[in-house]
Design a protein around this motif. Structure first.
Motif, PDB file in Angstrom:
ATOM      1  N   ARG A   1       0.845  -1.196   0.000  1.00 44.70           N
ATOM      2  CA  ARG A   1       0.000   0.000   0.000  1.00 44.70           C
ATOM      3  C   ARG A   1       0.883   1.249   0.000  1.00 44.70           C
ATOM      4  NH1 ARG A   1      -5.230   0.081   1.484  1.00 44.70           N
ATOM      5  NH2 ARG A   1      -4.997  -1.944   2.528  1.00 44.70           N
ATOM      6  N   GLU A   2       0.515   2.226  -0.818  1.00 39.36           N
ATOM      7  CA  GLU A   2       1.257   3.488  -0.871  1.00 39.36           C
ATOM      8  C   GLU A   2       0.596   4.542   0.004  1.00 39.36           C
ATOM      9  OE1 GLU A   2       1.332   4.057  -5.246  1.00 39.36           O
ATOM     10  OE2 GLU A   2       3.518   3.838  -5.041  1.00 39.36           O
ATOM     11  N   PRO A   3       1.396   5.393   0.664  1.00 36.87           N
ATOM     12  CA  PRO A   3       2.851   5.332   0.779  1.00 36.87           C
ATOM     13  C   PRO A   3       3.268   4.149   1.662  1.00 36.87           C
ATOM     14  CG  PRO A   3       2.011   7.050   2.211  1.00 36.87           C
ATOM     15  CD  PRO A   3       0.831   6.529   1.426  1.00 36.87           C
ATOM     16  N   VAL A   4       4.369   3.523   1.309  1.00 32.72           N
ATOM     17  CA  VAL A   4       4.814   2.333   2.030  1.00 32.72           C
ATOM     18  C   VAL A   4       5.251   2.706   3.434  1.00 32.72           C
ATOM     19  CG1 VAL A   4       6.474   0.435   2.065  1.00 32.72           C
ATOM     20  CG2 VAL A   4       5.512   1.216  -0.113  1.00 32.72           C
ATOM     21  N   ASP A   5       4.729   1.974   4.418  1.00 25.79           N
ATOM     22  CA  ASP A   5       5.095   2.189   5.815  1.00 25.79           C
ATOM     23  C   ASP A   5       5.712   0.897   6.357  1.00 25.79           C
ATOM     24  OD1 ASP A   5       5.384   2.789   8.468  1.00 25.79           O
ATOM     25  OD2 ASP A   5       3.236   2.970   8.902  1.00 25.79           O
ATOM     26  N   PRO A   6       7.054   0.790   6.352  1.00 26.70           N
ATOM     27  CA  PRO A   6       7.688  -0.452   6.813  1.00 26.70           C
ATOM     28  C   PRO A   6       7.376  -0.801   8.256  1.00 26.70           C
ATOM     29  CG  PRO A   6       9.254   0.961   5.649  1.00 26.70           C
ATOM     30  CD  PRO A   6       8.034   1.781   5.912  1.00 26.70           C
ATOM     31  N   THR A   7       6.981   0.201   9.060  1.00 23.00           N
ATOM     32  CA  THR A   7       6.689  -0.052  10.470  1.00 23.00           C
ATOM     33  C   THR A   7       5.224  -0.393  10.711  1.00 23.00           C
ATOM     34  OG1 THR A   7       6.229   2.289  10.950  1.00 23.00           O
ATOM     35  CG2 THR A   7       8.522   1.558  11.106  1.00 23.00           C
ATOM     36  N   GLY A   8       4.399  -0.287   9.670  1.00 27.95           N
ATOM     37  CA  GLY A   8       2.981  -0.546   9.838  1.00 27.95           C
ATOM     38  C   GLY A   8       2.680  -2.029   9.991  1.00 27.95           C
ATOM     39  N   ASP A   9       1.505  -2.331  10.539  1.00 25.41           N
ATOM     40  CA  ASP A   9       1.118  -3.737  10.642  1.00 25.41           C
ATOM     41  C   ASP A   9       0.788  -4.266   9.250  1.00 25.41           C
ATOM     42  OD1 ASP A   9      -1.439  -2.810  10.023  1.00 25.41           O
ATOM     43  OD2 ASP A   9      -2.171  -2.990  12.070  1.00 25.41           O
ATOM     44  N   ASP A  10       0.537  -5.572   9.164  1.00 23.26           N
ATOM     45  CA  ASP A  10       0.339  -6.181   7.855  1.00 23.26           C
ATOM     46  C   ASP A  10      -0.857  -5.601   7.116  1.00 23.26           C
ATOM     47  OD1 ASP A  10       2.568  -7.724   8.139  1.00 23.26           O
ATOM     48  OD2 ASP A  10       1.507  -9.564   8.684  1.00 23.26           O
ATOM     49  N   GLN A  11      -1.907  -5.238   7.832  1.00 25.87           N
ATOM     50  CA  GLN A  11      -3.084  -4.689   7.178  1.00 25.87           C
ATOM     51  C   GLN A  11      -2.755  -3.356   6.510  1.00 25.87           C
ATOM     52  OE1 GLN A  11      -6.553  -4.549   9.639  1.00 25.87           O
ATOM     53  NE2 GLN A  11      -7.844  -3.616   8.059  1.00 25.87           N
ATOM     54  N   ARG A  12      -1.928  -2.563   7.162  1.00 29.15           N
ATOM     55  CA  ARG A  12      -1.511  -1.280   6.585  1.00 29.15           C
ATOM     56  C   ARG A  12      -0.442  -1.469   5.516  1.00 29.15           C
ATOM     57  NH1 ARG A  12       0.262   1.901   4.028  1.00 29.15           N
ATOM     58  NH2 ARG A  12       0.793   4.099   4.338  1.00 29.15           N
ATOM     59  N   TYR A  13       0.413  -2.441   5.694  1.00 32.28           N
ATOM     60  CA  TYR A  13       1.575  -2.629   4.826  1.00 32.28           C
ATOM     61  C   TYR A  13       1.176  -3.160   3.449  1.00 32.28           C
ATOM     62  CZ  TYR A  13       6.324  -4.207   3.573  1.00 32.28           C
ATOM     63  OH  TYR A  13       7.524  -4.412   2.955  1.00 32.28           O
ATOM     64  N   TYR A  14       0.288  -4.148   3.414  1.00 31.14           N
ATOM     65  CA  TYR A  14      -0.073  -4.781   2.151  1.00 31.14           C
ATOM     66  C   TYR A  14      -1.295  -4.122   1.517  1.00 31.14           C
ATOM     67  CZ  TYR A  14       3.189  -8.510   3.354  1.00 31.14           C
ATOM     68  OH  TYR A  14       4.310  -9.218   3.666  1.00 31.14           O
ATOM     69  N   LEU A  15      -1.378  -4.242   0.177  1.00 29.68           N
ATOM     70  CA  LEU A  15      -2.456  -3.601  -0.564  1.00 29.68           C
ATOM     71  C   LEU A  15      -3.810  -4.224  -0.238  1.00 29.68           C
ATOM     72  CD1 LEU A  15      -3.183  -1.570  -2.883  1.00 29.68           C
ATOM     73  CD2 LEU A  15      -2.996  -3.517  -4.445  1.00 29.68           C
ATOM     74  N   THR A  16      -3.880  -5.556  -0.230  1.00 28.41           N
ATOM     75  CA  THR A  16      -5.137  -6.260   0.004  1.00 28.41           C
ATOM     76  C   THR A  16      -4.859  -7.495   0.855  1.00 28.41           C
ATOM     77  OG1 THR A  16      -4.954  -7.754  -1.907  1.00 28.41           O
ATOM     78  CG2 THR A  16      -5.908  -5.571  -2.314  1.00 28.41           C
ATOM     79  N   SER A  17      -5.904  -8.275   1.112  1.00 29.22           N
ATOM     80  CA  SER A  17      -5.728  -9.539   1.846  1.00 29.22           C
ATOM     81  C   SER A  17      -5.056 -10.592   0.975  1.00 29.22           C
ATOM     82  CB  SER A  17      -7.090 -10.045   2.350  1.00 29.22           C
ATOM     83  OG  SER A  17      -7.961 -10.275   1.252  1.00 29.22           O
ATOM     84  N   GLU A  18      -5.051 -10.369  -0.340  1.00 27.51           N
ATOM     85  CA  GLU A  18      -4.315 -11.240  -1.273  1.00 27.51           C
ATOM     86  C   GLU A  18      -3.284 -10.382  -1.985  1.00 27.51           C
ATOM     87  OE1 GLU A  18      -7.273 -14.739  -2.693  1.00 27.51           O
ATOM     88  OE2 GLU A  18      -7.750 -12.745  -3.505  1.00 27.51           O
ATOM     89  N   PRO A  19      -2.183 -10.052  -1.301  1.00 29.08           N
ATOM     90  CA  PRO A  19      -1.258  -9.052  -1.831  1.00 29.08           C
ATOM     91  C   PRO A  19      -0.271  -9.563  -2.875  1.00 29.08           C
ATOM     92  CG  PRO A  19      -0.483  -9.800   0.301  1.00 29.08           C
ATOM     93  CD  PRO A  19      -1.797 -10.499   0.059  1.00 29.08           C
ATOM     94  N   VAL A  20      -0.134 -10.894  -3.023  1.00 27.46           N
ATOM     95  CA  VAL A  20       0.856 -11.433  -3.945  1.00 27.46           C
ATOM     96  C   VAL A  20       0.211 -11.670  -5.302  1.00 27.46           C
ATOM     97  CG1 VAL A  20       2.477 -13.312  -4.413  1.00 27.46           C
ATOM     98  CG2 VAL A  20       2.115 -12.521  -2.057  1.00 27.46           C
ATOM     99  N   ILE A  21       0.752 -11.036  -6.335  1.00 29.11           N
ATOM    100  CA  ILE A  21       0.247 -11.242  -7.681  1.00 29.11           C
ATOM    101  C   ILE A  21       1.203 -12.171  -8.424  1.00 29.11           C
ATOM    102  CG2 ILE A  21       1.401  -9.187  -8.661  1.00 29.11           C
ATOM    103  CD1 ILE A  21      -1.206  -8.783 -10.334  1.00 29.11           C
ATOM    104  N   LEU A  22       0.640 -13.156  -9.106  1.00 28.67           N
ATOM    105  CA  LEU A  22       1.418 -14.171  -9.798  1.00 28.67           C
ATOM    106  C   LEU A  22       1.167 -14.058 -11.299  1.00 28.67           C
ATOM    107  CD1 LEU A  22       3.207 -16.764  -9.606  1.00 28.67           C
ATOM    108  CD2 LEU A  22       1.070 -18.071  -9.476  1.00 28.67           C
ATOM    109  N   ALA A  23       2.249 -14.065 -12.093  1.00 26.16           N
ATOM    110  CA  ALA A  23       2.114 -13.906 -13.537  1.00 26.16           C
ATOM    111  C   ALA A  23       3.004 -14.908 -14.266  1.00 26.16           C
ATOM    112  CB  ALA A  23       2.491 -12.491 -13.951  1.00 26.16           C
ATOM    113  N   ALA A  24       2.589 -15.300 -15.475  1.00 25.96           N
ATOM    114  CA  ALA A  24       3.394 -16.149 -16.345  1.00 25.96           C
ATOM    115  C   ALA A  24       3.957 -15.274 -17.457  1.00 25.96           C
ATOM    116  CB  ALA A  24       2.551 -17.276 -16.931  1.00 25.96           C
ATOM    117  N   THR A  25       5.243 -15.434 -17.745  1.00 26.64           N
ATOM    118  CA  THR A  25       5.890 -14.543 -18.700  1.00 26.64           C
ATOM    119  C   THR A  25       6.355 -15.253 -19.961  1.00 26.64           C
ATOM    120  OG1 THR A  25       8.059 -14.868 -17.648  1.00 26.64           O
ATOM    121  CG2 THR A  25       6.683 -13.086 -16.825  1.00 26.64           C
TER     122      THR A  25
END
Length: 416
Positions: free
Chosen positions: A392-416
């Motif tokens: 999540r922007e702005p990035v807060d390295p000290t924030g808890d996970d809810q504040r730190y990540y964009l969503t509850s599914e923060p990892v996006i997976l792609a095939a290249t």
């Protein structure tokens, strides 16, 4: 008519003893050391042939194993799901849990997945079945790491556990911490062990020629030590010319978990300016194309973004191989054999051929209605796939996970 007074006391005492025993049994069942292995029940999935583009989004970081499974880390559990290109995390294909030990790191080679635990135990699982292949005692890990809820640090960047391929083709698991041990990946036999002071020695990776790379500052100025992973014998001990008493060595051109590294970069602590070196059987040789702190090595090519332009040079000669000024401003996200992955300012994923610079794919890293307004966190590339934590922007390295990540599914997976 009740019990006589003396007999009543005996009955009360017996009842109390039975109650205490029941409580003790319950506590033992709950708190006693335990392992729970849930093997696979279905067929081993075929290798994936995912279409180019975003595959899906996940709540945790995947480790791609054998091109067929995704392996994940939890606090006290390692588990896998399928298919590897599934849009979401699915019911575990297999699972392995320990108590009260905590999962410290995961490495994989072929169809063997090795987990390292907080008590130093190494447990190898057969990825095809999820069954335990072997267990071995290893040195306990030292220090503490911050591991957020995705588990990316555990599966993408494990500390103190590596896999090396020896000159004879044998694969060895090397575990370091309060000492060091080499374990045969095939059967869990201990091959060697060595005493080590973790306060002044740090293992940083393994080389493509089967050596453990360690920075040793125990007996004077820091040196880089290369130890044969199959025998434990220390070969080359080397100091970069002009280096100070303290030294930081960063492996470059590695597989996941800093294994099979083809180079390293040395610098003084806290300094970005460094020197690149190619590593092999003898002393490292200079590779100025890897001096930049953001330079990566793939397929013998040193790639970096210079003044916003991706540039590739021969790692051995320094000769420029290609540059792509036509691309929008981008950062170097990750590399893997045959692929260089760049992330643009609008979060497009651009994949280039490392030898020619030709475009392999280009698409927006967007899943569903999440949008592209996020900052990249940890990234991983293997088997033609790329996974990125979205912050999540702005990035807060000290924030808890809810504040730190964009969503509850923060990892996006792609095939290249």
């Amino acid at each position: 008519m009740g019990f006589p007074k003396g007999r009543r006391r005996i009955v009360v005492a017996v009842a109390a003893l039975l109650a205490t025993a029941a409580v003790a049994a319950t506590v033992h069942r709950v708190l006693a050391p335990a392992e729970v292995s849930t093997p696979a029940r279905g067929a081993y999935p075929p290798a994936a042939a995912a279409a180019v583009g975003v595959v899906g989004r996940l709540p945790v970081a995947p480790l791609i194993v054998d091109g067929r499974l995704r392996v994940y880390a939890a606090h006290r559990q390692i588990y896998a799901d399928r298919p590897v290109d599934g849009r979401h995390r699915t019911t575990p294909y297999w699972s392995y849990r320990r108590w009260p030990a905590e999962l410290d790191g995961v490495v994989a080679s072929g169809t063997t997945v090795v987990s390292r635990w907080s008590d130093g135990r190494l447990v190898a699982l057969d990825a095809r079945t999820g069954r335990v292949a072997w267990e071995a005692a290893g040195p306990a890990p030292v220090g503490e790491r911050a591991v957020r809820r995705t588990g990316a640090a555990t599966v993408w960047d494990p500390q103190g556990v590596f896999v090396a391929r020896a000159a004879d083709g044998r694969q060895v698991v090397v575990a370091t911490g309060a000492g060091a041990r080499g374990i045969d990946l095939a059967d869990g036999r201990e091959l060697w062990r060595a005493d080590a002071d973790p306060g002044c020695r740090e293992a940083v990776g393994t080389t493509a020629s089967g050596q453990l790379i360690t920075v040793d500052a125990c007996a004077g100025p820091a040196v880089v030590e290369f130890r044969d992973a199959a025998t434990g014998v220390v070969g080359v001990r080397w100091r970069p010319p002009g280096a100070g008493d303290e030294l930081v060595a960063t492996p470059v051109g590695c597989g996941t978990g800093r294994v099979g590294c083809a180079a390293l970069r040395t610098a003084a602590p806290g300094e970005d300016a460094g020197r690149g070196w190619l590593v092999g059987d003898g002393e490292p040789v200079p590779a100025p194309a890897l001096d930049r702190p953001d330079a990566e090595l793939v397929d013998g090519t040193a790639v970096a973004v210079v003044d916003g332009v991706p540039v590739a040079r021969s790692a051995r000669t320094g000769a420029e191989l290609w540059r792509r000024p036509d691309l929008p401003a981008a950062r170097l996200l990750a590399v893997q054999p045959g692929r260089v992955h760049l992330l643009t300012e609008t979060n497009d994923l651009v994949t280039l051929d490392p030898v020619t610079g030709a475009q392999r794919s280009w698409f927006a890293l967007n899943a569903g209605s999440d949008g592209i307004g996020w900052a990249p966190g940890a990234a991983y590339a293997a088997g033609g796939f790329v996974a990125v934590e979205r912050l999540r922007e702005p990035v807060d390295p000290t924030g808890d996970d809810q504040r730190y990540y964009l969503t509850s599914e923060p990892v996006i997976l792609a095939a290249t």
